[in-house]
Design a protein around this motif. Structure first.
Motif, PDB file in Angstrom:
ATOM      1  N   PRO A  87       0.834  -1.200   0.000  1.00 51.66           N
ATOM      2  CA  PRO A  87       0.000   0.000   0.000  1.00 51.66           C
ATOM      3  C   PRO A  87       0.876   1.260   0.000  1.00 51.66           C
ATOM      4  O   PRO A  87       1.966   1.266   0.573  1.00 51.66           O
ATOM      5  CB  PRO A  87      -0.794  -0.107   1.302  1.00 51.66           C
ATOM      6  CG  PRO A  87      -0.565  -1.472   1.831  1.00 51.66           C
ATOM      7  CD  PRO A  87       0.664  -2.004   1.198  1.00 51.66           C
ATOM      8  N   SER A  88       0.398   2.315  -0.626  1.00 53.00           N
ATOM      9  CA  SER A  88       1.159   3.569  -0.684  1.00 53.00           C
ATOM     10  C   SER A  88       1.461   4.091   0.720  1.00 53.00           C
ATOM     11  O   SER A  88       2.489   4.725   0.950  1.00 53.00           O
ATOM     12  CB  SER A  88       0.407   4.624  -1.498  1.00 53.00           C
ATOM     13  OG  SER A  88      -0.869   4.868  -0.931  1.00 53.00           O
ATOM     14  N   HIS A  89       0.590   3.780   1.663  1.00 52.23           N
ATOM     15  CA  HIS A  89       0.799   4.192   3.052  1.00 52.23           C
ATOM     16  C   HIS A  89       2.121   3.635   3.593  1.00 52.23           C
ATOM     17  O   HIS A  89       2.856   4.317   4.303  1.00 52.23           O
ATOM     18  CB  HIS A  89      -0.379   3.713   3.909  1.00 52.23           C
ATOM     19  CG  HIS A  89      -0.249   4.009   5.358  1.00 52.23           C
ATOM     20  ND1 HIS A  89      -0.446   5.269   5.871  1.00 52.23           N
ATOM     21  CD2 HIS A  89       0.085   3.222   6.411  1.00 52.23           C
ATOM     22  CE1 HIS A  89      -0.252   5.240   7.183  1.00 52.23           C
ATOM     23  NE2 HIS A  89       0.080   4.010   7.532  1.00 52.23           N
ATOM     24  N   GLU A  90       2.450   2.379   3.222  1.00 50.06           N
ATOM     25  CA  GLU A  90       3.695   1.772   3.688  1.00 50.06           C
ATOM     26  C   GLU A  90       4.921   2.429   3.054  1.00 50.06           C
ATOM     27  O   GLU A  90       5.983   2.492   3.660  1.00 50.06           O
ATOM     28  CB  GLU A  90       3.692   0.262   3.424  1.00 50.06           C
ATOM     29  CG  GLU A  90       2.777  -0.479   4.371  1.00 50.06           C
ATOM     30  CD  GLU A  90       2.859  -1.985   4.227  1.00 50.06           C
ATOM     31  OE1 GLU A  90       3.930  -2.494   3.838  1.00 50.06           O
ATOM     32  OE2 GLU A  90       1.843  -2.642   4.507  1.00 50.06           O
ATOM     33  N   VAL A  91       4.766   2.913   1.828  1.00 50.91           N
ATOM     34  CA  VAL A  91       5.866   3.644   1.191  1.00 50.91           C
ATOM     35  C   VAL A  91       6.138   4.910   1.988  1.00 50.91           C
ATOM     36  O   VAL A  91       7.285   5.241   2.292  1.00 50.91           O
ATOM     37  CB  VAL A  91       5.551   3.967  -0.286  1.00 50.91           C
ATOM     38  CG1 VAL A  91       6.662   4.813  -0.899  1.00 50.91           C
ATOM     39  CG2 VAL A  91       5.349   2.686  -1.090  1.00 50.91           C
ATOM     40  N   GLY A  92       5.073   5.614   2.360  1.00 50.92           N
ATOM     41  CA  GLY A  92       5.231   6.829   3.171  1.00 50.92           C
ATOM     42  C   GLY A  92       5.901   6.548   4.499  1.00 50.92           C
ATOM     43  O   GLY A  92       6.790   7.282   4.929  1.00 50.92           O
TER      44      GLY A  92
END
Length: 156
Positions: A101-106
């Motif tokens: 998920p993009s959240h984990e990239v952040g």
């Protein structure tokens, strides 16, 4: 694998080697039909699932661009941004999942950015975590100071 020269569908692997720190495999092949040799590179595709549900390939350049905005006007060079993006990619790949998920990239960006430049970290965190008040900034600054004091007490 089709031969790029004669388009024959059969080739044999002559040699395989890991490249890019184990993130890809380079294979030397020989065409069963024409006998010519060619090289292929296999790498694991890493995809990012955005909040909208759309999936797109992970991009170090996109990480660099996002962090560069937070670093604008700060003494951070391009090489440091590239190293940060590399660390982020390693962190994400180490999860073992092909889609993240993009959240984990952040989240993977926050730690290295905090070490790189605290002001840039605050800028990025304020957008990423959707700070909505001065209190949000004050809380984050307090946590930065507490961590800094802990590091200083540990080195004394």
């Amino acid at each position: 694998m089709r031969c790029p020269f004669c388009r024959h569908a059969d080739s044999r692997v002559i040699d395989s080697r890991e490249v890019e720190e184990g993130q890809a495999i380079r294979r030397r092949r020989s065409c069963a039909e024409c006998g010519r040799r060619f090289t292929t590179v296999e790498e694991v595709a890493l995809a990012v699932v955005k909040r909208s549900g759309v999936t797109e390939p992970f991009s170090r350049d996109k990480v660099v661009r996002g962090v560069a905005r937070a670093c604008q006007g700060r003494p951070v060079d391009d090489d440091a941004l590239q190293q940060l993006a590399h660390r982020v990619e390693e962190t994400i790949r180490s999860s073992g999942s092909a889609e993240v998920p993009s959240h984990e990239v952040g989240l993977a960006i926050l730690g290295p950015l905090r070490e790189l430049d605290e002001v840039a970290y605050l800028r990025f965190a304020s957008v990423y975590r959707s700070f909505s008040s001065v209190e949000d900034f004050e809380k984050e600054i307090r946590e930065l100071r507490d961590a800094q004091e802990s590091r200083q007490a540990g080195t004394s």
